[in-house]
Design an enzyme around this catalytic site. Structure first.
Site, mmCIF file in Angstrom:
data_model
loop_
_atom_site.group_PDB
_atom_site.id
_atom_site.type_symbol
_atom_site.label_atom_id
_atom_site.label_comp_id
_atom_site.label_asym_id
_atom_site.label_seq_id
_atom_site.Cartn_x
_atom_site.Cartn_y
_atom_site.Cartn_z
ATOM 1 N N CYS A 18 -4.811 18.192 -9.383
ATOM 2 C CA CYS A 18 -5.652 19.388 -9.508
ATOM 3 C C CYS A 18 -4.967 20.339 -10.496
ATOM 4 C CB CYS A 18 -5.892 20.034 -8.155
ATOM 5 S SG CYS A 18 -4.415 20.607 -7.367
ATOM 6 N N GLU A 47 0.103 18.719 -6.423
ATOM 7 C CA GLU A 47 -1.161 18.754 -7.166
ATOM 8 C C GLU A 47 -2.140 17.710 -6.646
ATOM 9 O OE1 GLU A 47 2.387 19.996 -9.508
ATOM 10 O OE2 GLU A 47 1.850 18.241 -8.296
ATOM 11 N N SER A 48 -1.878 17.081 -5.531
ATOM 12 C CA SER A 48 -2.737 16.154 -4.795
ATOM 13 C C SER A 48 -2.038 14.822 -4.569
ATOM 14 C CB SER A 48 -4.111 15.946 -5.429
ATOM 15 O OG SER A 48 -4.837 15.127 -4.533
ATOM 16 N N SER A 54 0.884 -1.180 0.000
ATOM 17 C CA SER A 54 0.000 0.000 0.000
ATOM 18 C C SER A 54 0.905 1.208 0.000
ATOM 19 C CB SER A 54 -0.815 0.069 1.290
ATOM 20 O OG SER A 54 -1.924 -0.718 1.215
ATOM 21 N N HIS A 66 -2.940 0.161 -4.017
ATOM 22 C CA HIS A 66 -2.916 -1.022 -3.163
ATOM 23 C C HIS A 66 -2.812 -2.216 -4.106
ATOM 24 C CE1 HIS A 66 -3.288 -3.247 0.574
ATOM 25 N NE2 HIS A 66 -3.848 -4.178 -0.180
#
Ligand code: SAM
Length: 442
Positions: free
Chosen positions: A83, A62-63, A55, A68
């Site tokens: 974004c 930008e985010s 994970s 996983h």
């Protein structure tokens, strides 16, 4: 773009199962996928789960990119959220499809923060601006959090490492890996299980050797079965009295990995006094002559893989046969907390072979082993008793050798057992589950 960001939910199918379990490859690929798309990476955190699965998330200005994996299905669930429109998440999609060797992928793009559904607030945004003095941020440096995790369904031990795997090879017996951890130095794992680390290996290796050596000072011949990291034979070779120190290790890759990356543990492989045999300890002990050794140390991993056979009554009976009349068998006997049922079973076996009054348990605190509480068994064929030893000689030896854990006080104290361990030692196989409480279920 009439939205604040683009969020792609991705399904990658028929990926390489190997790669789906390779935390270093996945972390590197996810960071590279972000950078290839032109994102600015802030940090990455990835966990490798034992027995398998990874994970992780890469935080970008930008985010984020997150993943996983299910190696058993060759499947990866990925989400790519960027974004603004300076970064194209589909560039990351294409990069990862190749990096994971996916046969195909499916994806759904959601436009996040649709502008026609949002209304700008009219409060003074300036008041939100974070103006607190910030430590000089090293722009462009990524903080990488990559974790090795050993766990069962109830507990886990995680060690953060540099993300660069120092060693990874598959032998016919197991996967041999070495990670460079921040807190404990280089870490040897076999099939995803912690074996030893540079920083705390001395606890185990000093306790598995000096306790029997001081309670049988006439020992001349010692045998170690397993112990391919070299720590146990390193400690035994401190004794000039030993005319023979034989190590029987089934997997030469373990020796290679430790010579390369845990050199202080593997130091004795260069010692001419060491008799090193690369073979199956089960076969060796079967063919060994009667009453050959004063001390036999079974320095095995957990009762899985090639080490499984080192936990059977048949094997221990052969060990008994190969001990001299005052010989001692020492084993690492798992954790009374982590493997209570196995712990009860193996002590029950030792007692049947050596006699209950000749079998003792002692403990040591090993931080990188599950629960930190680890046990050793001391089984005597003759009159040797673990608490009958020359206290002054042990004190002098510990000082002269600069030992970091073993001393005369620890030797005594290690046999002082908590009530729950005494209860386990008085239990019968089948009476104890592996729940935390040692309450017998019968
Ligand atoms: N000494 C380590 C520590 O600090 O806890 C852990 C044990 S050592 C790495 C365990 C070794 O036993 C491994 O190198 C493994 O290859 C070896 N081994 C497992 N089964 C074996 C067998 N049947 N015969 C000989 N060696 C075996």
């Amino acid at each position: 773009m009439n939205a604040l960001g683009r969020h792609i939910l991705v399904e990658f199918y028929n990926c390489s199962p190997e790669l789906m379990n390779d935390v270093v490859h996945i972390e590197n690929s996810m960071v590279a996928a972000a950078e290839t798309a032109g994102a600015t990476v802030i940090n990455s955190t990835f966990h490798h789960f034992s027995p398998y699965g990874v994970s992780g998330v890469v935080v970008i200005q930008e985010s984020h990119l997150a993943i996983h994996t299910w190696p058993e299905y060759g499947y990866a669930a990925v989400d790519l959220f960027t974004c603004g429109d300076s970064v194209d998440p589909w560039v990351s999609y294409n990069y990862l499809k190749d990096a994971f060797e996916a046969s195909h992928g499916s994806a759904m793009e959601c436009r996040r923060g649709q502008l026609n559904l949002l209304k700008r607030n009219d409060f003074n945004l300036e008041s939100l601006r974070d103006v607190s003095p910030r430590p000089e941020e090293k722009i462009g440096t990524i903080t990488r959090d990559v974790w090795f995790t050993e766990r069962d369904e109830n507990i886990a031990l995680s060690l953060k490492h540099t993300g660069d795997q120092l060693y990874k090879k598959d032998s016919p017996y197991q996967r041999v890996e070495v990670y460079e951890t921040f807190a404990y130095g280089n870490l040897l794992t076999l099939d995803g299980m912690v074996m030893c680390t540079q920083k705390d290996e001395y606890v185990y290796h000093e306790m598995i050797t000096h306790v029997p050596m001081f309670s049988n000072p006439k020992a001349k011949r010692a045998l170690v079965i397993g112990g391919g990291d070299g720590g146990t034979v390193r400690e035994l070779l401190r004794y000039e009295q030993l005319e023979e120190v034989t190590l029987v290790e089934i997997d030469e890759l373990v020796i290679e990995a430790c010579k390369l990356h845990l050199p202080e543990t593997a130091v004795s492989f260069a010692n001419p006094r060491l008799n090193l045999l690369i073979e199956d300890g089960i076969k060796y002990i079967k063919e060994c002559e009667n009453e050959r050794y004063d001390l036999i140390i079974v320095d095995s991993a957990d009762p899985v893989g090639p080490g499984e056979g080192l936990f059977t009554a048949e094997f221990y009976s052969e060990v008994y046969r190969c001990l001299t009349k005052d010989g001692i068998m020492i084993t690492q006997s798992e954790s009374p907390r982590f493997n209570s049922a196995v712990f009860v079973e193996i002590y029950d076996t030792y007692k049947k072979i050596f006699g209950a009054e000749k079998v003792h348990c002692y403990l040591a605190a090993i931080p990188t082993y599950p629960t930190g509480t680890w046990s050793f068994s001391y089984s005597s064929k003759g009159e040797a008793h673990p608490l009958k030893f020359d206290v002054n000689a042990a004190a002098a030896f510990s000082k002269a050798q600069g030992l970091k854990y073993y001393n005369e006080d620890i030797h005594m104290a290690a046999f002082a057992l908590p009530n729950f361990v005494k209860e386990l030692l008085n239990s019968k196989p089948g009476e104890v589950t592996d729940e935390y409480s040692a309450e017998p279920t019968a």
